[in-house]
Scaffold this motif. Structure first.
Motif, PDB file in Angstrom:
ATOM      1  N   TYR A 283       0.834  -1.203   0.000  1.00 23.89           N
ATOM      2  CA  TYR A 283       0.000   0.000   0.000  1.00 23.89           C
ATOM      3  C   TYR A 283       0.870   1.253   0.000  1.00 23.89           C
ATOM      4  O   TYR A 283       0.630   2.190  -0.777  1.00 23.89           O
ATOM      5  CB  TYR A 283      -0.922   0.000   1.218  1.00 23.89           C
ATOM      6  CG  TYR A 283      -1.652   1.310   1.403  1.00 23.89           C
ATOM      7  CD1 TYR A 283      -2.804   1.596   0.667  1.00 23.89           C
ATOM      8  CD2 TYR A 283      -1.185   2.277   2.289  1.00 23.89           C
ATOM      9  CE1 TYR A 283      -3.459   2.810   0.811  1.00 23.89           C
ATOM     10  CE2 TYR A 283      -1.834   3.485   2.439  1.00 23.89           C
ATOM     11  CZ  TYR A 283      -2.979   3.749   1.704  1.00 23.89           C
ATOM     12  OH  TYR A 283      -3.620   4.953   1.844  1.00 23.89           O
ATOM     13  N   CYS A 284       1.889   1.282   0.866  1.00 21.80           N
ATOM     14  CA  CYS A 284       2.781   2.449   0.937  1.00 21.80           C
ATOM     15  C   CYS A 284       3.550   2.626  -0.368  1.00 21.80           C
ATOM     16  O   CYS A 284       3.736   3.757  -0.846  1.00 21.80           O
ATOM     17  CB  CYS A 284       3.750   2.291   2.110  1.00 21.80           C
ATOM     18  SG  CYS A 284       2.949   2.334   3.725  1.00 21.80           S
TER      19      CYS A 284
ATOM     20  N   SER B  48       2.522   1.666  -3.299  1.00 18.92           N
ATOM     21  CA  SER B  48       1.541   2.140  -4.275  1.00 18.92           C
ATOM     22  C   SER B  48       1.247   3.618  -4.069  1.00 18.92           C
ATOM     23  O   SER B  48       1.099   4.375  -5.032  1.00 18.92           O
ATOM     24  CB  SER B  48       0.251   1.319  -4.146  1.00 18.92           C
ATOM     25  OG  SER B  48      -0.746   1.785  -5.008  1.00 18.92           O
ATOM     26  N   HIS B  49       1.168   4.042  -2.810  1.00 13.52           N
ATOM     27  CA  HIS B  49       0.880   5.442  -2.488  1.00 13.52           C
ATOM     28  C   HIS B  49       1.989   6.362  -3.003  1.00 13.52           C
ATOM     29  O   HIS B  49       1.716   7.424  -3.584  1.00 13.52           O
ATOM     30  CB  HIS B  49       0.735   5.583  -0.974  1.00 13.52           C
ATOM     31  CG  HIS B  49       0.351   6.951  -0.522  1.00 13.52           C
ATOM     32  ND1 HIS B  49      -0.916   7.460  -0.662  1.00 13.52           N
ATOM     33  CD2 HIS B  49       1.090   7.937   0.055  1.00 13.52           C
ATOM     34  CE1 HIS B  49      -0.955   8.697  -0.181  1.00 13.52           C
ATOM     35  NE2 HIS B  49       0.250   9.006   0.254  1.00 13.52           N
TER      36      HIS B  49
ATOM     37  N   LYS C 232      -5.714   0.522  -7.518  1.00 11.22           N
ATOM     38  CA  LYS C 232      -4.939  -0.508  -6.823  1.00 11.22           C
ATOM     39  C   LYS C 232      -4.704  -0.112  -5.364  1.00 11.22           C
ATOM     40  O   LYS C 232      -4.799  -0.954  -4.456  1.00 11.22           O
ATOM     41  CB  LYS C 232      -3.605  -0.732  -7.530  1.00 11.22           C
ATOM     42  CG  LYS C 232      -2.671  -1.711  -6.841  1.00 11.22           C
ATOM     43  CD  LYS C 232      -3.262  -3.117  -6.759  1.00 11.22           C
ATOM     44  CE  LYS C 232      -3.203  -3.819  -8.092  1.00 11.22           C
ATOM     45  NZ  LYS C 232      -3.550  -5.253  -7.988  1.00 11.22           N
ATOM     46  N   ARG C 233      -4.398   1.153  -5.137  1.00  9.49           N
ATOM     47  CA  ARG C 233      -4.169   1.614  -3.766  1.00  9.49           C
ATOM     48  C   ARG C 233      -5.416   1.402  -2.902  1.00  9.49           C
ATOM     49  O   ARG C 233      -5.329   0.951  -1.758  1.00  9.49           O
ATOM     50  CB  ARG C 233      -3.780   3.093  -3.757  1.00  9.49           C
ATOM     51  CG  ARG C 233      -3.401   3.614  -2.379  1.00  9.49           C
ATOM     52  CD  ARG C 233      -3.169   5.102  -2.375  1.00  9.49           C
ATOM     53  NE  ARG C 233      -4.379   5.846  -2.711  1.00  9.49           N
ATOM     54  CZ  ARG C 233      -4.483   7.171  -2.675  1.00  9.49           C
ATOM     55  NH1 ARG C 233      -3.427   7.886  -2.328  1.00  9.49           N
ATOM     56  NH2 ARG C 233      -5.588   7.779  -2.999  1.00  9.49           N
ATOM     57  N   GLU C 234      -6.593   1.723  -3.463  1.00  7.98           N
ATOM     58  CA  GLU C 234      -7.830   1.548  -2.708  1.00  7.98           C
ATOM     59  C   GLU C 234      -8.151   0.075  -2.476  1.00  7.98           C
ATOM     60  O   GLU C 234      -8.693  -0.299  -1.432  1.00  7.98           O
ATOM     61  CB  GLU C 234      -8.982   2.249  -3.426  1.00  7.98           C
ATOM     62  CG  GLU C 234      -8.856   3.762  -3.441  1.00  7.98           C
ATOM     63  CD  GLU C 234      -8.533   4.342  -2.072  1.00  7.98           C
ATOM     64  OE1 GLU C 234      -9.290   4.072  -1.122  1.00  7.98           O
ATOM     65  OE2 GLU C 234      -7.495   5.031  -1.941  1.00  7.98           O
TER      66      GLU C 234
ATOM     67  N   ARG D  55      -5.903  -0.982   0.386  1.00  8.68           N
ATOM     68  CA  ARG D  55      -6.409  -0.436   1.649  1.00  8.68           C
ATOM     69  C   ARG D  55      -7.663  -1.183   2.103  1.00  8.68           C
ATOM     70  O   ARG D  55      -7.824  -1.495   3.279  1.00  8.68           O
ATOM     71  CB  ARG D  55      -6.705   1.058   1.491  1.00  8.68           C
ATOM     72  CG  ARG D  55      -7.129   1.739   2.785  1.00  8.68           C
ATOM     73  CD  ARG D  55      -7.475   3.202   2.542  1.00  8.68           C
ATOM     74  NE  ARG D  55      -7.915   3.837   3.766  1.00  8.68           N
ATOM     75  CZ  ARG D  55      -7.126   4.409   4.666  1.00  8.68           C
ATOM     76  NH1 ARG D  55      -5.818   4.427   4.458  1.00  8.68           N
ATOM     77  NH2 ARG D  55      -7.599   4.974   5.760  1.00  8.68           N
TER      78      ARG D  55
END
Length: 294
Positions: free
Chosen positions: A150-151, A153-154, A221-223, A226
């Motif tokens: 996630y990080c 991707s962010h 993808k990030r969502e 998460r």
């Protein structure tokens, strides 16, 4: 629940989710939270976090598990689970014995007699207590990996967003550079200049569309990451027996979410001239032609 156990549990409760700590961390100011709750309440990883209790700004970004708190939570959970396993609600209706064995193949609780029956004898079994901790630790390990993704991707999304927002300005500056280059050349090169500008415009537009598509895919993808992390957190907070029975394919779905991580677009223009390149190329070409005529 025993009053003393209830009081003990209240001292081990996360103020964000109001459940017993899961992978507890302790901030610089001395307050403790579930790691996943703290992370999910920290929406922007590019800025410093604030403690939701004291509102103090924290310099640290990596937090170690509070092993002492985690062990105390384990004691509370085991005591609570023990009470349930000994209760009337957990008796086998056939043999009237406590169901303290977990069948991994059928995801069900069994008494000793049922576990050795023909129906279950070939299945994988372990104690309920052992199964609960093993499954919860698998969840925490998967959550750690998911949060890293996630990080990652962010960060990539932020880079792509900045590139997308500045792309038109970048293309415009290259356009002015080409025009300035041709201003130093004879008017006979006008058509060549226009061809170069049209190519720049076409490439710039194509790459801009690629950047927008990439930005959208990265945001999606990030969502997804998460959302999956949140689902795992909620699974971790479930009562022990409920966690075992509802576990299902959540780990496989978590692995699937991490597949095909979008990568940033390689935003490069080929229709770009370096100042003075055309003139130098013409000079070199003229010298080469003269050498060939010798």
């Amino acid at each position: 629940m025993d009053l003393n156990l209830q009081v003990f549990q209240n001292e081990l409760t996360c103020s964000i989710c109001e459940n017993c700590f899961v992978d507890p961390i302790t901030t610089d100011c001395g307050h403790s939270f579930c790691r996943p709750c703290f992370y999910l309440s920290w929406p922007n990883r590019s800025v410093l976090a604030h403690c939701s209790e004291s509102q103090e700004e924290m310099q640290q970004r990596d937090f170690h598990t509070n092993v002492c708190l985690k062990q105390m939570v384990l004691i509370v959970r085991q005591a609570r689970l023990g009470q349930f396993l000994r209760s009337k609600d957990n008796r086998c209706r056939i043999h009237m014995e406590a169901k303290q064995i977990f069948c991994e193949d059928q995801r069900s609780l069994l008494c000793l007699h049922c576990s050795t029956s023909k129906e279950h004898e070939a299945h994988r079994h372990c104690s309920v207590e052992e199964a609960v901790e093993e499954h919860r630790e698998k969840l925490l390990k998967t959550m750690c990996f998911l949060w890293e993704k996630y990080c990652e991707s962010h960060i990539k999304l932020n880079v792509e967003t900045v590139t997308t927002r500045s792309w038109e300005i970048y293309v415009s500056s290259k356009r002015e550079g080409i025009r300035a280059e041709y201003d130093n050349l004879p008017p006979s090169r006008y058509m060549e200049e226009q061809t170069h500008l049209e190519r720049l415009q076409r490439e710039g537009k194509e790459i801009f569309e690629q950047l927008k598509d990439s930005e959208a895919r990265m945001a999606q993808k990030r969502e997804l990451l998460r959302g999956m992390y949140t689902e795992l957190k909620e699974m971790c907070h479930k009562p022990d027996v409920e966690l075992l029975l509802d576990f299902g394919d959540i780990l496989h779905r978590s692995e699937a979410v991490c597949v095909h991580m979008p990568q940033p677009v390689k935003a490069e223009l080929t229709a770009v001239t370096i100042p003075g390149m055309i003139a130098r190329f013409d000079l070199f070409k003229g010298m080469t032609d003269a050498y060939r005529l010798r």
